[in-house]
Design a protein around this motif. Structure first.
Motif, mmCIF file in Angstrom:
data_model
loop_
_atom_site.group_PDB
_atom_site.id
_atom_site.type_symbol
_atom_site.label_atom_id
_atom_site.label_comp_id
_atom_site.label_asym_id
_atom_site.label_seq_id
_atom_site.Cartn_x
_atom_site.Cartn_y
_atom_site.Cartn_z
ATOM 1 N N LEU A 110 0.814 -1.215 0.000
ATOM 2 C CA LEU A 110 0.000 0.000 0.000
ATOM 3 C C LEU A 110 0.850 1.268 0.000
ATOM 4 O O LEU A 110 0.475 2.266 -0.616
ATOM 5 C CB LEU A 110 -0.953 -0.019 1.203
ATOM 6 C CG LEU A 110 -2.006 1.089 1.261
ATOM 7 C CD1 LEU A 110 -2.809 1.168 -0.026
ATOM 8 C CD2 LEU A 110 -2.931 0.873 2.454
ATOM 9 N N HIS A 111 2.018 1.241 0.669
ATOM 10 C CA HIS A 111 2.843 2.455 0.699
ATOM 11 C C HIS A 111 3.555 2.711 -0.631
ATOM 12 O O HIS A 111 4.177 3.751 -0.803
ATOM 13 C CB HIS A 111 3.856 2.392 1.853
ATOM 14 C CG HIS A 111 4.890 1.324 1.720
ATOM 15 N ND1 HIS A 111 4.605 -0.014 1.872
ATOM 16 C CD2 HIS A 111 6.217 1.385 1.448
ATOM 17 C CE1 HIS A 111 5.704 -0.724 1.706
ATOM 18 N NE2 HIS A 111 6.698 0.095 1.438
ATOM 19 N N PHE A 115 -2.427 6.354 -1.726
ATOM 20 C CA PHE A 115 -3.158 5.742 -0.613
ATOM 21 C C PHE A 115 -4.672 5.779 -0.807
ATOM 22 O O PHE A 115 -5.333 4.728 -0.792
ATOM 23 C CB PHE A 115 -2.766 6.440 0.689
ATOM 24 C CG PHE A 115 -3.460 5.909 1.911
ATOM 25 C CD1 PHE A 115 -3.041 4.733 2.500
ATOM 26 C CD2 PHE A 115 -4.537 6.581 2.468
ATOM 27 C CE1 PHE A 115 -3.682 4.233 3.624
ATOM 28 C CE2 PHE A 115 -5.179 6.098 3.590
ATOM 29 C CZ PHE A 115 -4.754 4.922 4.175
ATOM 30 N N TYR A 138 4.513 1.767 7.976
ATOM 31 C CA TYR A 138 4.251 3.168 8.285
ATOM 32 C C TYR A 138 5.535 3.840 8.761
ATOM 33 O O TYR A 138 6.489 3.175 9.162
ATOM 34 C CB TYR A 138 3.155 3.293 9.350
ATOM 35 C CG TYR A 138 3.534 2.745 10.716
ATOM 36 C CD1 TYR A 138 4.050 3.575 11.708
ATOM 37 C CD2 TYR A 138 3.370 1.383 11.004
ATOM 38 C CE1 TYR A 138 4.392 3.068 12.955
ATOM 39 C CE2 TYR A 138 3.709 0.877 12.245
ATOM 40 C CZ TYR A 138 4.220 1.723 13.215
ATOM 41 O OH TYR A 138 4.577 1.219 14.453
ATOM 42 N N ILE A 189 -2.539 7.228 8.282
ATOM 43 C CA ILE A 189 -3.165 6.041 7.686
ATOM 44 C C ILE A 189 -4.521 5.778 8.342
ATOM 45 O O ILE A 189 -5.522 5.529 7.656
ATOM 46 C CB ILE A 189 -2.240 4.823 7.842
ATOM 47 C CG1 ILE A 189 -0.982 5.010 6.991
ATOM 48 C CG2 ILE A 189 -2.963 3.532 7.471
ATOM 49 C CD1 ILE A 189 0.148 4.066 7.336
#
Length: 217
Positions: A110-111, A115, A138, A189
């Motif tokens: 996802l990063h 996003f 994260y 997030i």
């Protein structure tokens, strides 16, 4: 971690971890499976890499599709998959997938993606009642983040030693895909997920990861 360890200690730990590698993402595969229905029709693994999770998902889904943007790692996933297994791999963009799935998984990917657009896309891919599970990275920003990272440092080394039985070892295929540092904090997030996936459950985890679970009603 950098606020607690000296540069020399960090360098020494880096050499140790390189000699005794283990996959932090694969560490969460069993956890992911426990969040899924016992049986479902179709599952999508976004950023499937060498295919370890996609192959594991066949214990839950009748058909699994893995997609990754790296042709080399997709070829490796196909090589590692037994003939006749109900899983396919394709080279493609994560946000260009079509169709609906009862399960969507996304581990340490996802990063690499925009996003908000990615969460919207995953939401659209889920069939009613479907489950999205994300294991992500994260950027540490709070004292709690750094403390959790510091706790993970000796555990990371210990597990590397145990999993490799004290021997030096090459990186597993799953650790050969390109990587990128995370730019979003856990708070950012969580805030974005609350807007786009109401009711999503997020939690910081060991080994510099967080988890997100969301079920579509």
């Amino acid at each position: 971690m950098t606020t607690i360890l000296t540069p020399r200690a960090i360098e020494a730990l880096g050499r140790f971890n390189d000699a005794h590698p283990w996959d932090h993402n694969a560490h969460y595969h069993r956890w992911i499976l426990r969040r899924l229905p016992r049986r479902c029709a179709r599952a999508l693994d976004v950023g499937s890499g060498s295919g370890d999770l996609a192959r594991a998902l066949t214990a839950r889904a009748a058909a699994v599709h893995g997609v990754d943007a790296d042709p080399r790692i997709v070829a490796r996933a196909r090589e590692l998959t037994p003939a006749g297994a109900p899983v396919t791999f394709a080279v493609g963009e994560a946000l260009a997938q079509e169709g609906t799935y009862e399960v969507v998984t996304c581990v340490a990917v996802l990063h690499h993606l925009p996003f908000a657009e990615a969460l919207r896309h995953f939401r659209e891919r889920l069939a009613p009642g479907g489950t999205l599970v994300v294991v992500g990275a994260y950027r540490a920003s709070t004292r709690g983040d750094h403390l959790l990272g510091a706790v993970a440092v000796p555990l990371n080394a210990a597990l590397g030693w145990i999993k490799n039985r004290g021997r030096t070892a090459p990186r597993p295929p799953s650790m050969t895909a390109p990587t990128r540092p995370a730019s979003m904090t856990f708070a950012e997030i969580a805030d974005g997920a609350a807007r786009l996936l109401p009711g999503a459950r997020l939690r910081r985890r060991l080994f510099w990861r967080y988890t997100l679970v969301w079920r579509r009603h």
